[in-house]
Design a protein around this motif. Structure first.
Motif, PDB file in Angstrom:
ATOM      1  N   ARG A   1       0.830  -1.211   0.000  1.00 40.01           N
ATOM      2  CA  ARG A   1       0.000   0.000   0.000  1.00 40.01           C
ATOM      3  C   ARG A   1       0.862   1.258   0.000  1.00 40.01           C
ATOM      4  NH1 ARG A   1      -5.297   0.468   1.782  1.00 40.01           N
ATOM      5  NH2 ARG A   1      -6.362  -1.520   1.647  1.00 40.01           N
TER       6      ARG A   1
ATOM      7  N   LYS B   1      -5.722  -0.255   8.054  1.00 37.23           N
ATOM      8  CA  LYS B   1      -5.140  -0.166   6.711  1.00 37.23           C
ATOM      9  C   LYS B   1      -4.774   1.275   6.431  1.00 37.23           C
ATOM     10  CE  LYS B   1      -8.200  -3.713   5.145  1.00 37.23           C
ATOM     11  NZ  LYS B   1      -9.177  -4.191   4.186  1.00 37.23           N
TER      12      LYS B   1
ATOM     13  N   LYS C   1     -18.061  -8.342   7.904  1.00 42.68           N
ATOM     14  CA  LYS C   1     -17.144  -7.378   8.518  1.00 42.68           C
ATOM     15  C   LYS C   1     -17.829  -6.793   9.744  1.00 42.68           C
ATOM     16  CE  LYS C   1     -14.911  -2.908   7.882  1.00 42.68           C
ATOM     17  NZ  LYS C   1     -14.512  -1.846   6.981  1.00 42.68           N
TER      18      LYS C   1
ATOM     19  N   GLU D   1     -12.012  -5.624   1.796  1.00 43.66           N
ATOM     20  CA  GLU D   1     -10.865  -6.031   0.969  1.00 43.66           C
ATOM     21  C   GLU D   1     -10.073  -7.108   1.734  1.00 43.66           C
ATOM     22  OE1 GLU D   1     -10.444  -4.890  -2.023  1.00 43.66           O
ATOM     23  OE2 GLU D   1     -11.750  -3.134  -2.017  1.00 43.66           O
TER      24      GLU D   1
HETATM   25  P1  XMP Z   1     -12.178  -2.392   4.221  1.00 45.31           P
HETATM   26  O1  XMP Z   1     -11.348  -3.368   3.471  1.00 45.31           O
HETATM   27  O2  XMP Z   1     -11.378  -1.451   5.084  1.00 45.31           O
HETATM   28  O3  XMP Z   1     -12.868  -1.487   3.122  1.00 45.31           O
HETATM   29  O4  XMP Z   1     -13.298  -3.054   4.976  1.00 45.31           O
HETATM   30  C1  XMP Z   1     -13.906  -0.578   3.339  1.00 45.31           C
HETATM   31  C2  XMP Z   1     -14.129   0.186   2.048  1.00 45.31           C
HETATM   32  O5  XMP Z   1     -12.965   0.986   1.766  1.00 45.31           O
HETATM   33  C3  XMP Z   1     -12.412   0.624   0.505  1.00 45.31           C
HETATM   34  N1  XMP Z   1     -10.948   0.705   0.638  1.00 45.31           N
HETATM   35  C4  XMP Z   1     -10.221   1.735   0.190  1.00 45.31           C
HETATM   36  N2  XMP Z   1     -10.586   2.856  -0.449  1.00 45.31           N
HETATM   37  N3  XMP Z   1      -8.333   3.559  -0.553  1.00 45.31           N
HETATM   38  C5  XMP Z   1      -9.645   3.754  -0.829  1.00 45.31           C
HETATM   39  O6  XMP Z   1      -9.984   4.757  -1.446  1.00 45.31           O
HETATM   40  C6  XMP Z   1      -7.882   2.457   0.094  1.00 45.31           C
HETATM   41  O7  XMP Z   1      -6.697   2.306   0.331  1.00 45.31           O
HETATM   42  C7  XMP Z   1      -8.884   1.493   0.481  1.00 45.31           C
HETATM   43  N4  XMP Z   1      -8.846   0.292   1.141  1.00 45.31           N
HETATM   44  C8  XMP Z   1     -10.119  -0.153   1.221  1.00 45.31           C
HETATM   45  C9  XMP Z   1     -12.914  -0.785   0.230  1.00 45.31           C
HETATM   46  O8  XMP Z   1     -12.910  -1.081  -1.157  1.00 45.31           O
HETATM   47  C10 XMP Z   1     -14.289  -0.718   0.838  1.00 45.31           C
HETATM   48  O9  XMP Z   1     -15.196  -0.086  -0.040  1.00 45.31           O
END
Ligand code: XMP
Length: 518
Positions: free
Chosen positions: A297, A348, A510, A516
């Protein structure tokens, strides 16, 4: 053009943005302000009405957000919701107490004051959404109860003369059967709004404002192909045409054909200078041998901004820098919880924050969508003629397929994942369930498994498919895709995508999983 304004005063409730969106859906412009906003500032804005939001606290807790009595003396109509309702009563000399029985969920409510402007044309009995452990046990002088439930004698109360109204329930959530109408009654019957917030006017007035501000100077916009930057590009193009330069960095980690689609859309449909930087090789070089998700990342984020700012530096010619910031990105929360800031663990690293290098000089920054919610951005996008694929695009992470390829990222793996993902999306579209899913995509885990094809043993990639339903992405549930659709997806991926011999469906919600995989 100046619009009529309603202020949503934020006391830290969880539905505050929803309240603001509901007001806007009623064609009334509103802004969310912290409960700490000075009264003089509120007065200077000349709002047509004020809405107090819910909040997590009890009005008797000294640490909970309070408000000066003066706000009730502005002569501006106020609607208190949940905590806001208790705060109105408490501040004006009434009292709140713990409920004998808390009310949570769908509750029957009876309207007692059939003359109330707030409840005009609302049936006497209906269902509302309640979520409270305190209730207003004594009304302030001049107020009368206007609705009750079995366990709450003050489900609503008002002082019609002073235009002060309160509801213990949440009209903003769809579980409240007539919530939308009740909010509408407040806006139109009590505040006497005229409904001057419409998207066609927004486009016209924004285009005029942008033209005036930009004059004959240039504008550079970072275009990602996401909803917000696409709509910002459309608006700016309508305003200043070829004075706009859009910089589109294709790191080679987008979905199949996505980069070409973005390029085609903006070069064919809009007047602008479109600059595409293809840099997959450079990214793969930097990512060689890297398997740690956070490391990946960070590298993708760092390289992205390096490439982006280098190109902007070339294109910038004074003028303005534009970005697709939208209203929720700018809202300051009223949660009085500063102590908790920064204490949440990094799950993240998102890298969406744009920090401009100091050596690139612009006359200013333009955020044409800075006052809009996502649904309004989409409405503007549709009116500007931006294709549905972009306007209704699902969230796509900044690092793109980089976080959907587990382990090392290679060109071959990107191809496998792009193909599998394209088949998955195609089948979902054909099955007619696309609108029920908030996000769906394929993942390429770092796993090979044994299979059999004809008489041969295979040892090849596994594809995981992920589809979720969610309101806000803070929590999510895995989608119950019908078995026959899953069967077709699996069948097509294993038949059509080379080097894939197995498909699995991710059935994790979740929490504990994230949406992701990395
Ligand atoms: P997670 O994986 O954290 O994802 O449950 C929640 C939402 O965020 C999106 N996502 C990102 N969006 N940059 C972004 O703009 C990122 O680095 C990133 N990581 C996760 C993911 O697709 C989901 O909609």
């Amino acid at each position: 053009m100046k619009h009529e304004l309603v202020i949503v005063l934020d006391f830290g409730g969880q539905y505050n943005q929803l309240i603001a969106r509901r007001v806007r859906e009623n064609s009334v412009y509103c802004e969310i302000k912290s409960y700490k906003t000075p009264i003089e500032e509120i007065r200077a804005l000349s709002p047509k009405g004020i809405i107090f939001t819910g909040g997590p606290n009890s009005v008797y807790d000294p640490a909970s957000p309070h408000i000066s009595k003066e706000i009730f003396e502005l002569g501006v109509p106020i609607l208190g919701i949940c905590y806001g309702c208790q705060l109105m009563a408490y501040t004006l000399g009434g009292a709140a107490s713990a409920c004998e029985k808390s009310e949570y969920g769908k509750i029957d409510v009876t309207i007692d004051n059939r003359e109330s402007l707030l409840f005009r044309d609302i049936p006497q009995h209906s269902i509302v959404w309640m979520s409270h452990t305190d209730y207003v046990s004594r009304l302030p002088e001049g107020f009368e109860a206007s609705a009750h439930s079995a366990d709450c004698p003050t489900a609503a109360f008002e002082n019609a003369e002073k235009k002060l109204y309160s509801v213990q329930f949440h009209p903003e959530v769809t579980h409240s059967e007539y919530g939308k109408e009740i909010l509408r009654n407040f806006l139109y019957n009590v505040c006497e709004c005229s409904g001057d917030w419409v998207m066609d006017d927004f486009i016209e007035s924004t285009v005029a404002r942008l033209r005036e501000q930009i004059g004959d100077r240039k504008v550079v916009l970072g275009l990602s192909g996401g909803v917000d930057s696409s709509v910002a590009a459309g608006l700016l193009s309508r305003a200043v045409g070829s004075q706009l330069t859009c910089v589109f960095v294709d790191q080679g980690l987008m979905r199949k054909d996505e980069g070409d689609f973005v390029e085609k859309t903006f070069t064919k449909l809009f007047d602008m200078k479109f600059v595409r930087v293809n840099c997959q090789k450079q990214f793969l070089e930097k990512l060689k041998g890297v398997t740690d998700p956070e490391e990946k990342r960070k590298i993708i984020g760092r390289e992205f901004y390096k490439v982006f700012w280098d190109k902007v530096r070339e294109e910038a010619d004074g003028g303005f820098f534009a970005q697709g910031t939208i209203y929720p990105d700018r809202i300051e929360s009223g949660k009085g919880n500063e102590a908790g800031k920064g204490s949440t663990a990094t799950i993240k690293t998102h890298h969406n924050m744009v920090e401009k290098p100091a050596d690139i000089k612009f006359d200013g920054t333009i955020e044409p969508l800075g006052d809009l919610f996502k649904d309004e951005v989409r409405a503007v996008g549709e009116r500007l003629g931006i294709p549905r694929e972009l306007v209704w695009r699902q969230p796509f992470p900044g690092p793109g397929l980089g976080v959907r390829i587990i382990g090392e990222i290679t060109e071959d793996k990107i191809k496998v994942l792009q193909e599998a993902d394209a088949v998955f999306r195609d089948e979902i579209r054909k099955s007619g369930i696309e609108s029920e899913l908030r996000q769906f995509f394929a993942v390429l885990p770092d796993v090979k498994t044994v299979g059999v094809m004809g008489d041969h043993r295979t040892y090849d990639h596994l594809i995981a498919i992920r589809a979720v339903t969610t309101d806000d992405f803070m929590t999510a549930d895995w989608a119950r895709i019908p078995y026959d659709v899953l069967a077709r997806i699996s069948n097509r991926i294993t038949n059509e995508v080379e080097h894939v011999n197995r498909v699995v469906y991710d059935i994790t919600s979740k929490p504990p999983g994230t949406v992701e995989w990395e």
